[in-house]
Enzyme design. Structure first.
Site, PDB file in Angstrom:
ATOM      1  N   HIS A 119      -3.360  -5.875   1.396  1.00  0.00           N
ATOM      2  CA  HIS A 119      -2.592  -5.877   2.557  1.00  0.00           C
ATOM      3  C   HIS A 119      -2.173  -7.257   3.064  1.00  0.00           C
ATOM      4  CE1 HIS A 119      -2.058  -1.685   4.180  1.00  0.00           C
ATOM      5  NE2 HIS A 119      -3.213  -1.268   3.057  1.00  0.00           N
ATOM      6  N   CYS A 171       0.734  -1.202  -0.104  1.00  0.00           N
ATOM      7  CA  CYS A 171      -0.040   0.098  -0.124  1.00  0.00           C
ATOM      8  C   CYS A 171       1.043   1.001  -0.133  1.00  0.00           C
ATOM      9  CB  CYS A 171      -0.921  -0.179   1.201  1.00  0.00           C
ATOM     10  SG  CYS A 171      -2.328   0.976   0.919  1.00  0.00           S
ATOM     11  N   GLU A 212      -0.414  -8.648   5.334  1.00  0.00           N
ATOM     12  CA  GLU A 212       0.061  -8.820   6.481  1.00  0.00           C
ATOM     13  C   GLU A 212      -1.308  -8.831   7.401  1.00  0.00           C
ATOM     14  OE1 GLU A 212      -0.174  -6.125   4.727  1.00  0.00           O
ATOM     15  OE2 GLU A 212      -0.560  -4.432   6.178  1.00  0.00           O
TER      16      GLU A 212
END
Length: 231
Positions: free
Chosen positions: A194, A85, A196
């Site tokens: 994302h 991002c 994560e």
């Protein structure tokens, strides 16, 4: 293996990235934006959120930070770097990846579980995926529209440098449905969604088996661990 995670003023997801590294079996090493020392890490993650208020353009000021200058130097020597991002925006502003990222086509911030297709598995960050695999990871951004010149798009497609492509819905008007890129060498990968946030059951996207249980993002981090061990 030591994976550096950079924190800029405004970064939101550095702790999540550190946790993802830990779940993959690595040792996260916090890196500060004003430092020039990468602390002998084996790879670096530029996490999402914001940086320096995202003044000028998202990632434009962070691209000039002391830590980024050292990352650029070592990335050009082969250091694996993942930009997520805002981290993807920093990579583009640093010219480690081509093109640009602009305001979403519909002018609104978007937050959703996003389906992607894996387009390239020849990188340290994608080697545990299968080519063409469909994955779902969270997306949250206001300026994720990927743009490039016709000549650059032709080169990206011709040389197989598109790493991920949006499926079912293009959430931000990105050209050619591009969600993520790799560089020519393959060590630098950037994407807007994302990974994560999809590494642990109970906290990821919904899947058919159970709510919030998607863990497709974990393979980004286990991939780099595998690549470093086999290097």
């Amino acid at each position: 293996m030591k994976i550096g995670v950079v924190t800029f003023p405004g970064t939101l997801d550095d702790r999540d990235a550190q946790r993802a590294v830990r779940l993959a079996g690595g040792t996260p090493v916090p890196l500060w934006h004003a430092d020039s020392d990468l602390k002998k890490v084996d790879a670096v993650v530029l996490p999402g959120g914001f940086s320096y208020g995202d003044y000028l353009r998202c990632g434009a000021i962070a691209a000039q930070a002391p830590i980024t200058q050292e990352i650029i130097k070592q990335a050009n020597q082969g250091l694996p770097v993942l930009g997520i991002c805002n981290g993807f925006q920093v990579l583009v502003e640093s010219h480690l990846l081509p093109g640009g990222l602009i305001r979403n086509e519909h002018q609104h911030f978007i937050c959703r579980d996003q389906k992607l297709r894996v387009e390239n598995i020849d990188t340290p960050w994608t080697n545990e995926f299968e080519l063409g695999q469909e994955i779902t990871i969270p997306l949250k951004n206001g300026e994720g529209g990927y743009i490039a010149t016709d000549e650059t798009l032709k080169r990206l497609e011709g040389e197989g440098l598109v790493a991920f492509r949006y499926l079912d819905l293009n959430p931000n008007g990105s050209m050619n449905d591009i969600a993520g890129l790799r560089n020519e060498r393959g060590n630098v990968v950037g994407l807007m969604p994302h990974p994560e946030h999809a590494v642990e059951p109970g906290f990821g996207p919904d899947i058919s088996a159970a709510m919030r249980s998607g863990v497709d993002g974990l393979k980004f981090f286990t991939s780099v661990m595998k690549a470093l061990v086999n290097a």
